[in-house]
Design a protein around this motif. Structure first.
Motif, mmCIF file in Angstrom:
data_model
loop_
_atom_site.group_PDB
_atom_site.id
_atom_site.type_symbol
_atom_site.label_atom_id
_atom_site.label_comp_id
_atom_site.label_asym_id
_atom_site.label_seq_id
_atom_site.Cartn_x
_atom_site.Cartn_y
_atom_site.Cartn_z
ATOM 1 N N ASP A 45 0.817 -1.204 0.000
ATOM 2 C CA ASP A 45 0.000 0.000 0.000
ATOM 3 C C ASP A 45 0.860 1.268 0.000
ATOM 4 O OD1 ASP A 45 1.012 -0.394 2.606
ATOM 5 O OD2 ASP A 45 -0.757 0.431 3.549
ATOM 6 N N THR A 46 2.175 1.071 -0.309
ATOM 7 C CA THR A 46 3.065 2.233 -0.460
ATOM 8 C C THR A 46 2.606 3.095 -1.624
ATOM 9 O OG1 THR A 46 4.906 0.903 0.386
ATOM 10 C CG2 THR A 46 5.460 2.961 -0.754
ATOM 11 N N LEU A 47 2.302 2.445 -2.746
ATOM 12 C CA LEU A 47 1.801 3.113 -3.939
ATOM 13 C C LEU A 47 0.506 2.450 -4.372
ATOM 14 C CD1 LEU A 47 5.165 3.447 -5.903
ATOM 15 C CD2 LEU A 47 3.837 5.334 -4.944
ATOM 16 N N LEU A 48 -0.491 3.257 -4.674
ATOM 17 C CA LEU A 48 -1.791 2.748 -5.103
ATOM 18 C C LEU A 48 -1.983 2.978 -6.592
ATOM 19 C CD1 LEU A 48 -4.062 4.079 -2.201
ATOM 20 C CD2 LEU A 48 -2.819 1.906 -2.332
ATOM 21 N N ILE A 49 -2.797 2.140 -7.213
ATOM 22 C CA ILE A 49 -3.145 2.345 -8.611
ATOM 23 C C ILE A 49 -3.753 3.739 -8.762
ATOM 24 C CG2 ILE A 49 -4.656 1.594 -10.489
ATOM 25 C CD1 ILE A 49 -4.449 -1.242 -9.396
ATOM 26 N N GLY A 50 -3.204 4.504 -9.704
ATOM 27 C CA GLY A 50 -3.695 5.865 -9.919
ATOM 28 C C GLY A 50 -2.862 6.932 -9.248
ATOM 29 N N ASP A 51 -1.841 6.542 -8.484
ATOM 30 C CA ASP A 51 -0.902 7.534 -7.944
ATOM 31 C C ASP A 51 -0.071 8.112 -9.095
ATOM 32 O OD1 ASP A 51 -1.712 7.192 -5.335
ATOM 33 O OD2 ASP A 51 0.006 5.998 -4.720
ATOM 34 N N PHE A 52 0.237 9.384 -8.990
ATOM 35 C CA PHE A 52 1.059 10.065 -9.994
ATOM 36 C C PHE A 52 2.257 10.675 -9.278
ATOM 37 C CE2 PHE A 52 2.218 14.066 -12.146
ATOM 38 C CZ PHE A 52 2.516 13.587 -13.403
ATOM 39 N N LEU A 53 3.433 10.484 -9.839
ATOM 40 C CA LEU A 53 4.640 10.995 -9.197
ATOM 41 C C LEU A 53 5.649 11.417 -10.256
ATOM 42 C CD1 LEU A 53 6.696 8.325 -9.536
ATOM 43 C CD2 LEU A 53 5.278 7.503 -7.648
ATOM 44 N N PHE A 54 6.656 12.143 -9.799
ATOM 45 C CA PHE A 54 7.782 12.496 -10.648
ATOM 46 C C PHE A 54 9.006 11.734 -10.153
ATOM 47 C CE2 PHE A 54 5.188 16.264 -11.579
ATOM 48 C CZ PHE A 54 5.325 16.308 -12.962
ATOM 49 N N VAL A 55 9.702 11.090 -11.088
ATOM 50 C CA VAL A 55 10.893 10.314 -10.762
ATOM 51 C C VAL A 55 12.118 11.215 -10.876
ATOM 52 C CG1 VAL A 55 12.297 8.338 -11.408
ATOM 53 C CG2 VAL A 55 9.812 8.213 -11.605
ATOM 54 N N ASN A 56 12.911 11.258 -9.816
ATOM 55 C CA ASN A 56 14.120 12.084 -9.781
ATOM 56 C C ASN A 56 15.234 11.405 -10.571
ATOM 57 O OD1 ASN A 56 16.353 13.599 -9.184
ATOM 58 N ND2 ASN A 56 16.217 13.387 -6.974
ATOM 59 N N LYS A 57 15.496 11.902 -11.778
ATOM 60 C CA LYS A 57 16.494 11.282 -12.642
ATOM 61 C C LYS A 57 17.913 11.722 -12.300
ATOM 62 C CE LYS A 57 14.811 10.201 -16.826
ATOM 63 N NZ LYS A 57 14.299 10.345 -18.209
ATOM 64 N N MET A 58 18.053 12.713 -11.441
ATOM 65 C CA MET A 58 19.384 13.151 -11.021
ATOM 66 C C MET A 58 19.964 12.265 -9.929
ATOM 67 S SD MET A 58 18.651 17.276 -10.885
ATOM 68 C CE MET A 58 17.129 17.075 -9.956
ATOM 69 N N ALA A 59 19.106 11.424 -9.316
ATOM 70 C CA ALA A 59 19.518 10.682 -8.127
ATOM 71 C C ALA A 59 20.697 9.751 -8.376
ATOM 72 C CB ALA A 59 18.338 9.880 -7.584
ATOM 73 N N TYR A 60 20.720 9.075 -9.553
ATOM 74 C CA TYR A 60 21.762 8.078 -9.803
ATOM 75 C C TYR A 60 22.601 8.407 -11.038
ATOM 76 C CZ TYR A 60 18.287 5.717 -6.907
ATOM 77 O OH TYR A 60 17.384 5.415 -5.927
ATOM 78 N N GLY A 61 22.496 9.625 -11.544
ATOM 79 C CA GLY A 61 23.231 9.963 -12.748
ATOM 80 C C GLY A 61 22.469 9.524 -13.991
ATOM 81 N N TYR A 62 23.193 9.448 -15.124
ATOM 82 C CA TYR A 62 22.519 9.290 -16.407
ATOM 83 C C TYR A 62 23.120 8.153 -17.223
ATOM 84 C CZ TYR A 62 21.033 13.882 -14.929
ATOM 85 O OH TYR A 62 20.522 14.914 -14.186
ATOM 86 N N SER A 63 22.225 7.454 -17.943
ATOM 87 C CA SER A 63 22.619 6.399 -18.873
ATOM 88 C C SER A 63 21.670 6.467 -20.065
ATOM 89 C CB SER A 63 22.529 5.024 -18.202
ATOM 90 O OG SER A 63 21.168 4.669 -17.993
ATOM 91 N N TYR A 64 21.763 5.487 -20.954
ATOM 92 C CA TYR A 64 20.838 5.478 -22.096
ATOM 93 C C TYR A 64 19.383 5.451 -21.629
ATOM 94 C CZ TYR A 64 19.103 0.698 -21.738
ATOM 95 O OH TYR A 64 18.445 -0.431 -21.333
#
Length: 278
Positions: A45-64
């Motif tokens: 129940d951490t995340l429910l169907i229909g939750d909307f979020l933004f994923v932090n892409k800076m957290a682990y650096g960048y790849s393809y």
């Protein structure tokens, strides 16, 4: 002629505006934050169907995998991140990379078909992971578990996919109370989160998975309703996820809707807006 020139100039200005807007949006999505809707119940129940979020892409650096995948079925558009940035793939490294922490909630690309998944990071490189009678063992030690009552929801079709939840107290008819027993699981290092149980099944007892160097082991919090690293790639699961396949970390729910569309305002879950994820 002057009138036609004005119209042509206006059209050109509109095209340029749209072009720059799309370019800026693409750069923002590639470098900083990627929107993500929760389509399934694997992280309840951490995340429910229909939750909307933004994923932090800076957290682990960048790849393809940091490049956006653009799919618009109605227009026949299907541009995968592999097509855009595949030249960066293959060495399992990242630009400005940093290591994820056990317990992080991470969006990653499936190692085979490239679909975006969201799960919790359980196993780090070199870890030995095993499930014994439904209890997670890390490096031969069971994690701490504390009973925490039940997670209750209405048994009804949920989200755009109209999926029906599984219940520990089945059989339950549509409209009935669907229950799952809940526990607080504490991982090595002290990160604690809720997990749910539905039934006894094959993924409650597994062999030992030794996480290879440069890879990670993921599991869903809704343990009996999650396709994750417990199931090998050859059997249709997730298997071990390469470092370069990580997209970013999820920190907070921004918006949530229990209905088939975010436009159905009467289904909005106001109590979940801006909720921090543990």
């Amino acid at each position: 002629m002057a009138e036609e020139g004005k119209k042509s100039g206006a059209i050109w200005e509109t095209v340029k505006t749209v072009f720059w807007a799309l370019l800026i949006a693409g750069i923002f999505r590639t470098l900083f934050f990627q929107p993500f809707w929760i389509p399934s119940g694997s992280m309840k129940d951490t995340l429910l169907i229909g939750d909307f979020l933004f994923v932090n892409k800076m957290a682990y650096g960048y790849s393809y995998a940091s490049c956006p995948t653009i799919r618009i079925a109605s227009l026949g558009v299907d541009i995968d991140a592999q097509k855009l940035c595949g030249f960066l793939d293959g060495d399992n490294t990242r630009l400005l990379g940093s290591e994820p922490e056990r317990g992080d909630i991470i969006v990653f690309r499936h190692p085979v078909h490239g679909t975006d998944f969201i799960k919790r990071l359980i196993g780090l490189p070199g870890d030995r992971i095993q499930m014994r009678d439904g209890v997670l063992h890390i490096n031969d030690e069971p994690v701490q578990l504390q009973p925490d009552g039940n997670f209750s929801e209405v048994k009804e079709r949920q989200g755009p996919l109209q999926s029906t939840p599984r219940c520990e107290n089945d059989p339950v008819g549509l409209g009935g109370e669907c229950l799952k027993s809940r526990q607080i699981e504490t991982l090595p290092g002290g990160r604690a989160h809720g997990i749910l149980n539905i039934t006894r099944q094959s993924t409650d007892n597994t062999g030992v998975y030794t996480v290879p160097e440069g890879h990670y082991f993921f599991m869903g919090d809704n343990r009996d309703n999650s396709t994750d690293s417990r199931v090998p790639l050859a059997a249709g699961g997730v298997g071990f996820v390469p470092y370069e396949n990580l997209i970013g970390r999820a920190n907070r729910v921004i918006f949530s809707s229990a209905g088939r569309s975010m436009l159905f305002f009467w289904t909005w879950r106001g109590d979940r807006f801006f909720e921090r994820l543990e």
